[in-house]
Design a protein around this motif. Structure first.
Motif, PDB file in Angstrom:
ATOM      1  N   ASP A 104      36.454  52.028  85.841  1.00  0.00           N
ATOM      2  CA  ASP A 104      37.124  52.131  85.208  1.00  0.00           C
ATOM      3  C   ASP A 104      39.396  52.471  85.878  1.00  0.00           C
ATOM      4  O   ASP A 104      39.287  52.904  87.097  1.00  0.00           O
ATOM      5  CB  ASP A 104      37.686  53.739  84.775  1.00  0.00           C
ATOM      6  CG  ASP A 104      36.631  54.026  83.276  1.00  0.00           C
ATOM      7  OD1 ASP A 104      35.754  53.071  82.867  1.00  0.00           O
ATOM      8  OD2 ASP A 104      36.468  55.237  83.201  1.00  0.00           O
ATOM      9  N   ARG A 158      33.077  63.692  84.526  1.00  0.00           N
ATOM     10  CA  ARG A 158      34.006  64.651  82.677  1.00  0.00           C
ATOM     11  C   ARG A 158      34.079  65.197  83.268  1.00  0.00           C
ATOM     12  O   ARG A 158      34.126  66.828  83.832  1.00  0.00           O
ATOM     13  CB  ARG A 158      32.305  64.573  82.363  1.00  0.00           C
ATOM     14  CG  ARG A 158      31.444  63.373  81.892  1.00  0.00           C
ATOM     15  CD  ARG A 158      29.741  63.854  82.341  1.00  0.00           C
ATOM     16  NE  ARG A 158      30.071  64.743  81.399  1.00  0.00           N
ATOM     17  CZ  ARG A 158      29.892  64.491  79.299  1.00  0.00           C
ATOM     18  NH1 ARG A 158      30.296  63.569  78.772  1.00  0.00           N
ATOM     19  NH2 ARG A 158      29.194  65.572  78.727  1.00  0.00           N
ATOM     20  N   LEU A 218      36.968  64.882  78.610  1.00  0.00           N
ATOM     21  CA  LEU A 218      37.399  62.983  79.009  1.00  0.00           C
ATOM     22  C   LEU A 218      36.194  62.436  80.070  1.00  0.00           C
ATOM     23  O   LEU A 218      35.858  63.865  80.775  1.00  0.00           O
ATOM     24  CB  LEU A 218      38.660  63.852  80.089  1.00  0.00           C
ATOM     25  CG  LEU A 218      39.490  64.327  78.602  1.00  0.00           C
ATOM     26  CD1 LEU A 218      41.002  64.859  79.780  1.00  0.00           C
ATOM     27  CD2 LEU A 218      40.526  63.736  77.877  1.00  0.00           C
ATOM     28  N   GLU A 219      36.337  61.303  79.927  1.00  0.00           N
ATOM     29  CA  GLU A 219      35.533  61.078  81.148  1.00  0.00           C
ATOM     30  C   GLU A 219      36.045  60.021  81.715  1.00  0.00           C
ATOM     31  O   GLU A 219      36.966  58.850  81.672  1.00  0.00           O
ATOM     32  CB  GLU A 219      34.172  60.404  80.611  1.00  0.00           C
ATOM     33  CG  GLU A 219      33.111  60.879  80.061  1.00  0.00           C
ATOM     34  CD  GLU A 219      32.634  60.770  79.008  1.00  0.00           C
ATOM     35  OE1 GLU A 219      31.597  60.572  80.109  1.00  0.00           O
ATOM     36  OE2 GLU A 219      31.908  60.784  77.942  1.00  0.00           O
ATOM     37  N   LEU A 220      36.057  59.690  83.447  1.00  0.00           N
ATOM     38  CA  LEU A 220      35.887  58.398  84.152  1.00  0.00           C
ATOM     39  C   LEU A 220      34.519  58.226  84.499  1.00  0.00           C
ATOM     40  O   LEU A 220      33.354  58.303  84.967  1.00  0.00           O
ATOM     41  CB  LEU A 220      36.937  59.160  86.009  1.00  0.00           C
ATOM     42  CG  LEU A 220      36.563  58.160  86.820  1.00  0.00           C
ATOM     43  CD1 LEU A 220      37.880  56.923  86.218  1.00  0.00           C
ATOM     44  CD2 LEU A 220      37.187  59.035  87.577  1.00  0.00           C
ATOM     45  N   MET A 226      45.186  69.280  78.175  1.00  0.00           N
ATOM     46  CA  MET A 226      44.682  67.876  78.394  1.00  0.00           C
ATOM     47  C   MET A 226      45.130  67.036  78.935  1.00  0.00           C
ATOM     48  O   MET A 226      44.639  66.298  79.608  1.00  0.00           O
ATOM     49  CB  MET A 226      45.762  67.687  76.743  1.00  0.00           C
ATOM     50  CG  MET A 226      44.798  65.885  76.192  1.00  0.00           C
ATOM     51  SD  MET A 226      43.176  65.941  76.215  1.00  0.00           S
ATOM     52  CE  MET A 226      42.835  67.210  74.459  1.00  0.00           C
ATOM     53  N   VAL A 228      37.795  69.777  78.031  1.00  0.00           N
ATOM     54  CA  VAL A 228      39.933  70.390  77.608  1.00  0.00           C
ATOM     55  C   VAL A 228      39.478  71.341  76.691  1.00  0.00           C
ATOM     56  O   VAL A 228      38.739  71.384  75.693  1.00  0.00           O
ATOM     57  CB  VAL A 228      40.615  69.401  78.054  1.00  0.00           C
ATOM     58  CG1 VAL A 228      41.831  70.209  77.172  1.00  0.00           C
ATOM     59  CG2 VAL A 228      40.769  68.921  78.637  1.00  0.00           C
ATOM     60  N   GLY A 270      43.709  67.560  82.037  1.00  0.00           N
ATOM     61  CA  GLY A 270      42.519  66.900  81.953  1.00  0.00           C
ATOM     62  C   GLY A 270      42.490  65.474  82.366  1.00  0.00           C
ATOM     63  O   GLY A 270      41.640  65.087  83.503  1.00  0.00           O
ATOM     64  N   GLN A 271      43.938  64.913  81.900  1.00  0.00           N
ATOM     65  CA  GLN A 271      44.067  63.560  82.244  1.00  0.00           C
ATOM     66  C   GLN A 271      44.607  63.480  83.803  1.00  0.00           C
ATOM     67  O   GLN A 271      44.206  62.383  84.711  1.00  0.00           O
ATOM     68  CB  GLN A 271      45.255  63.184  81.592  1.00  0.00           C
ATOM     69  CG  GLN A 271      44.533  62.922  80.158  1.00  0.00           C
ATOM     70  CD  GLN A 271      43.829  61.987  79.850  1.00  0.00           C
ATOM     71  OE1 GLN A 271      43.305  61.024  80.669  1.00  0.00           O
ATOM     72  NE2 GLN A 271      43.587  61.994  78.518  1.00  0.00           N
ATOM     73  N   LEU A 277      41.721  63.324  86.326  1.00  0.00           N
ATOM     74  CA  LEU A 277      40.614  62.868  86.136  1.00  0.00           C
ATOM     75  C   LEU A 277      41.149  61.402  87.057  1.00  0.00           C
ATOM     76  O   LEU A 277      40.875  60.194  87.942  1.00  0.00           O
ATOM     77  CB  LEU A 277      40.815  61.572  84.561  1.00  0.00           C
ATOM     78  CG  LEU A 277      39.539  61.674  83.319  1.00  0.00           C
ATOM     79  CD1 LEU A 277      39.687  60.929  82.199  1.00  0.00           C
ATOM     80  CD2 LEU A 277      38.073  62.011  84.446  1.00  0.00           C
ATOM     81  N   ASP A 317      37.506  69.114  74.129  1.00  0.00           N
ATOM     82  CA  ASP A 317      37.339  67.742  73.996  1.00  0.00           C
ATOM     83  C   ASP A 317      37.037  67.370  75.704  1.00  0.00           C
ATOM     84  O   ASP A 317      37.576  68.041  76.593  1.00  0.00           O
ATOM     85  CB  ASP A 317      38.645  67.374  74.313  1.00  0.00           C
ATOM     86  CG  ASP A 317      39.701  67.525  72.652  1.00  0.00           C
ATOM     87  OD1 ASP A 317      38.992  67.250  71.288  1.00  0.00           O
ATOM     88  OD2 ASP A 317      39.932  68.701  72.085  1.00  0.00           O
TER      89      ASP A 317
END
Length: 421
Positions: free
Chosen positions: A421, A76, A415-417, A57, A79, A60-61, A64, A413
């Motif tokens: 943002d 997109r 995660l999106e930018l 996780m 994760v 993944g961040q 982004l 999961d």
């Protein structure tokens, strides 16, 4: 694909995460994403990687954040988690593989337990229209099998095609190893331009047949030898290769050279997948203290052997050894006998040698004393010693166990930018 996990990698990553909750993924993640994200987003290429290690996780961040830094308007990231089975392992005492002990023997020392997820855990991510997929522990070939299943619509019990997919994954999972890396032996096996070795590509058809190649103009070689070497790599039984998705049968695989750097692989098949998943366990196993010192010039070997004799005698003397007496150790001359023992290096008279003493210790204080003993050789040992180094490292050992598939609950999961943002 970025396949970046070895057996102990997650255990080491768990230690980093324990010190920093935002760490625990591959430290090269950001650099690699900066290198490939713009081109992959522009061309609609999905990146799939297990660089999430112990903290997918957070990885993944981090992806982004790289996308923001690069000014990408949208990204997109999927994760995939569920490989961490440490709570289950702590609650269930199961036998260790290749050992008469059970997990309970590691009480108080167990750091991590991660099951090797299969392609089924990755399929939801591949169907979610994402740019990047980050995982933790996944069976290496599954990173390649999953996209083939998603693209061609292979069924989860099409064991023949999955066996072919397993072959594709196994050939590619070690990157340039199949295109000449780890193969060069000058004068015996020559590999051109290793400084710019080409990474392999697989052209796969719907029936699972595959041609392995690389980009024109890149270094390395793709031929029967390079493919055969990789085929046999880490495979104990080619007719019964146990993996999360399928039990592969490589016994009838044949390679045909279609053209320079183009090899067709045929003949792989498979049987029903194992009922259990393999899990890799990482645990604390003491410390290794090490010291090194060099000797050069005429008589270098004799002086190095005298240094080793001094160190061995001090280890045997309980009053001198800082508690190191009787501990497992290695005392050797690098370049003479460190790899193959005394016999094969008996007739060598090198111009330079490097003494190495390494001791497996119960605690850090003992391990630090090892390097101090070697450094003392400056003034208390043979003539002409120099270049002392000392190191202490905690030993993170690896063990394996089998877990039921019900112990693993894979999750995806997104995660999106978005722009702004």
């Amino acid at each position: 694909m970025f396949e970046c996990l070895a057996e102990r990698t997650i255990a080491l990553a768990q230690l980093r995460r324990a010190n920093d909750p935002q760490a625990g993924y591959d430290p090269m993640l950001q650099a690699r994403m900066r290198a490939v994200l713009p081109a992959c987003v522009r061309n609609g290429v999905t990146i799939l990687t297990n660089m999430g290690a112990a903290n997918p996780m957070a990885a993944g961040q981090a992806v982004l954040e790289v996308a923001r830094e690069l000014g990408l308007p949208r990204l997109r990231v999927a994760v995939v988690t569920g490989d961490d089975v440490l709570p289950w392992m702590l609650a269930n005492d199961v036998p260790l593989m290749d050992s008469p002990d059970t997990v309970r023997s590691l009480d108080g020392r167990l750091i991590s337990a991660n099951a090797y997820l299969g392609a089924d855990a990755l399929l939801p991510a591949l169907q979610a229209d994402v740019n990047v997929i980050i995982t933790g522990r996944v069976a290496d070939p599954s990173l390649f099998v999953a996209p083939l299943m998603a693209h061609f619509g292979w069924a989860a019990d099409d064991w023949h095609r999955l066996g072919q997919g397993l072959l594709v994954g196994h050939l590619l999972e070690c990157a340039a190893q199949v295109s000449g890396g780890y193969l060069a032996d000058p004068g015996h096996v020559d590999v051109p331009d290793l400084h710019r070795v080409g990474f392999p590509l697989a052209e796969v058809s719907a029936d699972g047949s595959v041609v392995v190649t690389k980009l024109p103009g890149t270094g390395g070689r793709v031929d029967r030898l390079s493919c055969t070497a990789q085929l046999l790599y880490e495979v104990e039984d080619p007719a019964h290769y146990l993996q999360a998705d399928v039990v592969g049968d490589f016994s009838q695989v044949r390679f045909s050279e279609l053209a320079p750097d183009r090899v067709q692989a045929q003949g792989a098949s498979g049987q029903a997948r194992p009922e259990q998943l393999k899990a890799m366990l990482g645990y604390r196993d003491g410390f290794i203290g090490e010291g090194q010192i060099s000797y050069a010039g005429p008589g270098a070997r004799a002086r190095g052997e005298l240094a080793l004799s001094i160190l061995r005698q001090r280890l045997q003397d309980a009053t001198l050894s800082h508690g190191l007496s009787g501990l497992e150790h290695r005392a050797e001359l690098i370049g003479v006998n460190a790899m193959h023992g005394l016999q094969l290096g008996a007739d060598r008279e090198p111009y330079e040698v490097r003494v190495r003493l390494a001791v497996r210790c119960a605690n850090r204080a003992q391990a630090e004393a090892v390097g101090q003993e070697v450094e003392a050789l400056y003034l208390n040992g043979p003539a002409g010693g120099g270049g002392v180094t000392q190191s202490v490292r905690e030993v993170i050992a690896a063990a394996s166990a089998l877990v039921p598939r019900t112990a693993v609950q894979a999750r995806c999961d997104i995660l999106e930018l978005h722009a702004g943002d």
